[in-house]
Design a protein around this motif. Structure first.
Motif, short mmCIF file in Angstrom:
data_model
loop_
_atom_site.label_atom_id
_atom_site.label_comp_id
_atom_site.label_asym_id
_atom_site.label_seq_id
_atom_site.Cartn_x
_atom_site.Cartn_y
_atom_site.Cartn_z
N ALA A 156 0.81 -1.22 0.00
CA ALA A 156 0.00 0.00 0.00
C ALA A 156 0.84 1.27 0.00
O ALA A 156 0.46 2.27 -0.59
CB ALA A 156 -0.94 0.00 1.20
N GLU A 157 1.98 1.25 0.67
CA GLU A 157 2.81 2.45 0.78
C GLU A 157 3.66 2.67 -0.47
O GLU A 157 4.28 3.72 -0.64
CB GLU A 157 3.71 2.35 2.01
N GLY A 158 3.75 1.67 -1.34
CA GLY A 158 4.45 1.78 -2.61
C GLY A 158 5.87 2.27 -2.50
O GLY A 158 6.57 2.02 -1.52
N THR A 159 6.30 2.99 -3.53
CA THR A 159 7.67 3.50 -3.55
C THR A 159 7.90 4.53 -2.46
O THR A 159 9.04 4.69 -2.00
CB THR A 159 8.02 4.10 -4.92
N ASP A 160 6.85 5.20 -2.00
CA ASP A 160 7.00 6.16 -0.91
C ASP A 160 7.42 5.44 0.38
O ASP A 160 8.32 5.87 1.10
CB ASP A 160 5.71 6.93 -0.67
N GLY A 161 6.77 4.32 0.67
CA GLY A 161 7.10 3.54 1.85
C GLY A 161 8.50 2.94 1.76
O GLY A 161 9.21 2.84 2.76
N TRP A 162 8.88 2.53 0.56
CA TRP A 162 10.22 1.99 0.32
C TRP A 162 11.27 3.06 0.61
O TRP A 162 12.24 2.83 1.32
CB TRP A 162 10.31 1.52 -1.13
N SER A 163 11.04 4.26 0.09
CA SER A 163 11.97 5.38 0.33
C SER A 163 12.01 5.78 1.79
O SER A 163 13.07 6.15 2.30
CB SER A 163 11.56 6.59 -0.52
N ASP A 164 10.87 5.70 2.47
CA ASP A 164 10.83 6.04 3.90
C ASP A 164 11.74 5.12 4.72
O ASP A 164 12.23 5.51 5.78
CB ASP A 164 9.41 5.95 4.45
N LEU A 165 11.99 3.91 4.22
CA LEU A 165 12.90 2.97 4.88
C LEU A 165 14.36 3.25 4.53
O LEU A 165 15.24 2.50 4.92
CB LEU A 165 12.57 1.53 4.47
N LYS A 166 14.58 4.32 3.77
CA LYS A 166 15.93 4.68 3.30
C LYS A 166 16.47 3.65 2.32
O LYS A 166 17.67 3.49 2.18
CB LYS A 166 16.91 4.89 4.46
N ARG A 167 15.57 2.96 1.63
CA ARG A 167 15.95 2.00 0.60
C ARG A 167 16.05 2.75 -0.72
O ARG A 167 15.23 3.64 -1.00
CB ARG A 167 14.93 0.88 0.50
N PRO A 168 17.00 2.39 -1.57
CA PRO A 168 17.17 3.13 -2.83
C PRO A 168 16.10 2.77 -3.86
O PRO A 168 15.52 1.69 -3.83
CB PRO A 168 18.54 2.65 -3.32
N LEU A 169 15.88 3.70 -4.75
CA LEU A 169 15.07 3.47 -5.93
C LEU A 169 16.01 3.49 -7.13
O LEU A 169 17.08 4.09 -7.06
CB LEU A 169 14.00 4.56 -6.08
N SER A 170 15.63 2.84 -8.20
CA SER A 170 16.46 2.86 -9.40
C SER A 170 15.60 3.11 -10.63
O SER A 170 14.40 2.82 -10.63
CB SER A 170 17.25 1.55 -9.54
N ARG A 171 16.22 3.64 -11.64
CA ARG A 171 15.51 3.95 -12.88
C ARG A 171 15.16 2.66 -13.61
O ARG A 171 16.00 1.77 -13.75
CB ARG A 171 16.39 4.83 -13.77
N ILE A 172 13.90 2.56 -14.04
CA ILE A 172 13.48 1.40 -14.81
C ILE A 172 12.68 1.85 -16.03
O ILE A 172 12.17 2.97 -16.08
CB ILE A 172 12.66 0.39 -13.97
N GLU A 173 12.56 0.95 -16.99
CA GLU A 173 11.79 1.18 -18.20
C GLU A 173 10.55 0.29 -18.16
O GLU A 173 10.51 -0.70 -17.44
CB GLU A 173 12.65 0.80 -19.43
N PRO A 174 9.54 0.61 -18.96
CA PRO A 174 8.36 -0.27 -19.01
C PRO A 174 8.76 -1.69 -19.37
O PRO A 174 9.62 -1.90 -20.23
CB PRO A 174 7.48 0.36 -20.09
N ASP A 175 8.14 -2.64 -18.72
CA ASP A 175 8.47 -4.05 -18.94
C ASP A 175 8.12 -4.49 -20.35
O ASP A 175 7.05 -4.20 -20.84
CB ASP A 175 7.72 -4.94 -17.95
N GLY A 176 9.04 -5.19 -20.95
CA GLY A 176 8.79 -5.76 -22.27
C GLY A 176 8.88 -4.77 -23.41
O GLY A 176 8.93 -5.15 -24.56
N GLY A 177 8.91 -3.48 -23.09
CA GLY A 177 9.07 -2.45 -24.12
C GLY A 177 7.92 -2.34 -25.07
O GLY A 177 7.23 -1.36 -25.11
N ILE A 178 7.66 -3.38 -25.86
CA ILE A 178 6.65 -3.30 -26.90
C ILE A 178 5.43 -4.12 -26.50
O ILE A 178 5.53 -5.24 -26.06
CB ILE A 178 7.22 -3.83 -28.23
N MET A 179 4.27 -3.51 -26.72
CA MET A 179 3.02 -4.21 -26.42
C MET A 179 2.51 -4.85 -27.70
O MET A 179 2.81 -4.38 -28.79
CB MET A 179 1.98 -3.21 -25.91
N PRO A 180 1.72 -5.91 -27.59
CA PRO A 180 1.15 -6.53 -28.80
C PRO A 180 0.19 -5.58 -29.49
O PRO A 180 -0.38 -4.71 -28.91
CB PRO A 180 0.43 -7.75 -28.26
#
Length: 180
Positions: A156-180
């Motif tokens: 529920a807390e998502g990336t905000d909750g992850w960051s609140d734990l002082k855990r790093p975030l990293s840059r990602i791209e959409p999965d699979g790149g191309i949709m059917p």
């Protein structure tokens, strides 16, 4: 002393019709950034500290469903992003899959990619998230549970909750790149 009567029509404010918050299937379709009180039926809620103990890709499949803010999907299925997206390291990003009503092609792309990433195992541990106070992770968790996945968890807390734990975030791209 004179009394003046003000017609009731002038005092009463007209009722303004509010758009519905949920579609007939039970997915949130408006005001996505709002408090969410409980996980969807059949979905567990996982705390950020518990999620941080898991290794994405080994212990669980972490699935980010934040929309591509300012971005869009091209006619050829590739995502054109307006800005970089940061998420939990090792997570798979499926933009737009947390909406209540999915755009054409989004639902099948999401279902196919999750099936591929889980190797068809409906009991694989799936952790769905967005940001804190965001219904999109809730919608996506509900959607995968309805698709027959039995080990679905909502962060529920998502990336905000992850960051609140002082855990790093990293840059990602959409999965699979191309949709059917």
């Amino acid at each position: 002393m004179r009394r003046f009567l003000i017609p009731a029509l002038l005092i009463a404010s007209p009722a303004v019709a509010q758009p519905p918050l949920f579609n007939p299937a039970g997915y949130r379709i408006a005001h996505y950034r709002a408090p969410v009180r409980q996980a969807p039926a059949g979905v567990g809620r996982i705390a950020p500290a518990a999620a941080a103990q898991l290794v994405p890709g080994r212990d669980a499949l972490f699935i980010d469903v934040l929309p591509s803010e300012g971005g869009h999907r091209e006619a050829d299925g590739r995502w054109r992003l307006a800005e970089p997206h940061e998420s939990i390291p090792g997570a798979h990003w499926f933009p737009e899959t947390g909406r209540g009503d999915l755009a054409p092609g989004i639902g099948p792309w999401f279902a196919q990619r999750v099936a591929r990433l889980t190797h068809g195992r409906r009991d694989a541990m799936l952790i769905l998230f967005c940001r804190a106070d965001c219904w999109m992770g809730w919608n996506a968790a509900r959607r995968l549970r309805a698709a027959g996945y039995s080990n679905v968890w909502w962060l529920a807390e998502g990336t905000d909750g992850w960051s609140d734990l002082k855990r790093p975030l990293s840059r990602i791209e959409p999965d699979g790149g191309i949709m059917p």
